[in-house]
Design a protein around this motif. Sequence first.
Motif, PDB file in Angstrom:
ATOM      1  N   LYS A 191      25.776  29.458  -4.053  1.00  0.00           N
ATOM      2  CA  LYS A 191      23.846  29.054  -5.323  1.00  0.00           C
ATOM      3  C   LYS A 191      23.255  28.070  -3.900  1.00  0.00           C
ATOM      4  O   LYS A 191      22.891  27.467  -3.363  1.00  0.00           O
ATOM      5  CB  LYS A 191      24.464  28.949  -6.279  1.00  0.00           C
TER       6      LYS A 191
ATOM      7  N   CYS B 182      25.202  21.749  -4.349  1.00  0.00           N
ATOM      8  CA  CYS B 182      23.487  22.439  -5.445  1.00  0.00           C
ATOM      9  C   CYS B 182      23.377  21.336  -6.386  1.00  0.00           C
ATOM     10  O   CYS B 182      23.051  20.586  -6.817  1.00  0.00           O
ATOM     11  CB  CYS B 182      23.628  23.277  -5.884  1.00  0.00           C
ATOM     12  N   CYS B 183      24.581  20.627  -6.618  1.00  0.00           N
ATOM     13  CA  CYS B 183      25.307  19.276  -7.526  1.00  0.00           C
ATOM     14  C   CYS B 183      26.016  19.029  -7.404  1.00  0.00           C
ATOM     15  O   CYS B 183      27.074  19.351  -6.760  1.00  0.00           O
ATOM     16  CB  CYS B 183      24.484  20.303  -8.740  1.00  0.00           C
TER      17      CYS B 183
ATOM     18  N   CYS C 128      29.820  20.766  -8.358  1.00  0.00           N
ATOM     19  CA  CYS C 128      30.265  20.915  -6.738  1.00  0.00           C
ATOM     20  C   CYS C 128      30.010  20.510  -5.769  1.00  0.00           C
ATOM     21  O   CYS C 128      31.677  20.415  -5.302  1.00  0.00           O
ATOM     22  CB  CYS C 128      29.766  22.705  -5.830  1.00  0.00           C
TER      23      CYS C 128
ATOM     24  N   CYS D 193      22.135  23.921 -13.369  1.00  0.00           N
ATOM     25  CA  CYS D 193      23.246  24.310 -12.314  1.00  0.00           C
ATOM     26  C   CYS D 193      24.009  24.680 -12.964  1.00  0.00           C
ATOM     27  O   CYS D 193      23.960  25.651 -14.009  1.00  0.00           O
ATOM     28  CB  CYS D 193      22.732  23.249 -11.478  1.00  0.00           C
ATOM     29  N   CYS D 194      25.268  23.884 -12.136  1.00  0.00           N
ATOM     30  CA  CYS D 194      26.406  24.293 -12.658  1.00  0.00           C
ATOM     31  C   CYS D 194      27.312  23.745 -13.741  1.00  0.00           C
ATOM     32  O   CYS D 194      27.090  22.505 -14.120  1.00  0.00           O
ATOM     33  CB  CYS D 194      27.426  23.584 -11.034  1.00  0.00           C
TER      34      CYS D 194
ATOM     35  N   CYS E   6      28.973  28.410 -11.742  1.00  0.00           N
ATOM     36  CA  CYS E   6      27.474  28.086 -12.302  1.00  0.00           C
ATOM     37  C   CYS E   6      26.876  29.650 -12.612  1.00  0.00           C
ATOM     38  O   CYS E   6      27.333  30.357 -13.262  1.00  0.00           O
ATOM     39  CB  CYS E   6      27.430  28.669 -10.464  1.00  0.00           C
TER      40      CYS E   6
HETATM   41 ZN   LIG Z   1      25.418  23.526  -8.951  1.00  0.00          ZN
END
Ligand SMILES: [Zn+2]
Length: 191
Positions: free
Chosen positions: A74, A95-96, A99, A142-143, A189
């Motif tokens: 992502k 991404c965060c 992950c 986000c996730c 996600c």
């Molecule tokens: Zn994420």
Amino acid sequence: MLPIERQNQIVTWLNEEGTLSIAEISKRLNVSEMTVYRDIKPLLEENKINKTSGGVSLVSMVNVSPNACTYCLKEMNNRHPMQIITNYQVVEQFCCPHCGLLRYKDTEKNVSQIICRDFLQNTTISAKLAYFLLDADFNLNCCQPQVLTFDSLKYAEQFQKGFGGTIFRFEQAVEEISKRMSGDFGCGCNK
Ligand SMILES: [Zn+2]
Ligand SMILES: [Zn+2]
């Protein structure tokens, strides 16, 4: 040589040479092709290497957009990124922390450094020293399950006072996230 040593050796060669045939690997390591297949199976499963027509190659980070999360692909959420620097000096971006922690779990032995940001101050910190807040009532978009990272227990607790959640240390956070994700190989996600 232990299987893990052979795996590391294979990855090192692929890093240097791009693609190698199974026959070539088996010759260099002086083991059967069967053993090579067994050695590379986990690497294939973790998406570290690819099967190609000529044998195997390293999963190329070059083809992935520099702004994409290495784990879920992502687009990067610059608000709360995480990075892993591997023993092979490859930088993986996430991404965060969700992950980042899941990737860490997969590739632990190859991690040289894992870095994140303090959520309040945006300073760069080693994730191994960070405090992780799960289940806070604050949506990063986000996730899921979402993870927030803090540089000190004080900041984590301040944030927790306002938004709830549970604070974990690094190893606990890795365990907790992978436990919640077990049986699900996606990263959860929001699409
Ligand atoms: Zn994420
Ligand atoms: Zn991601």
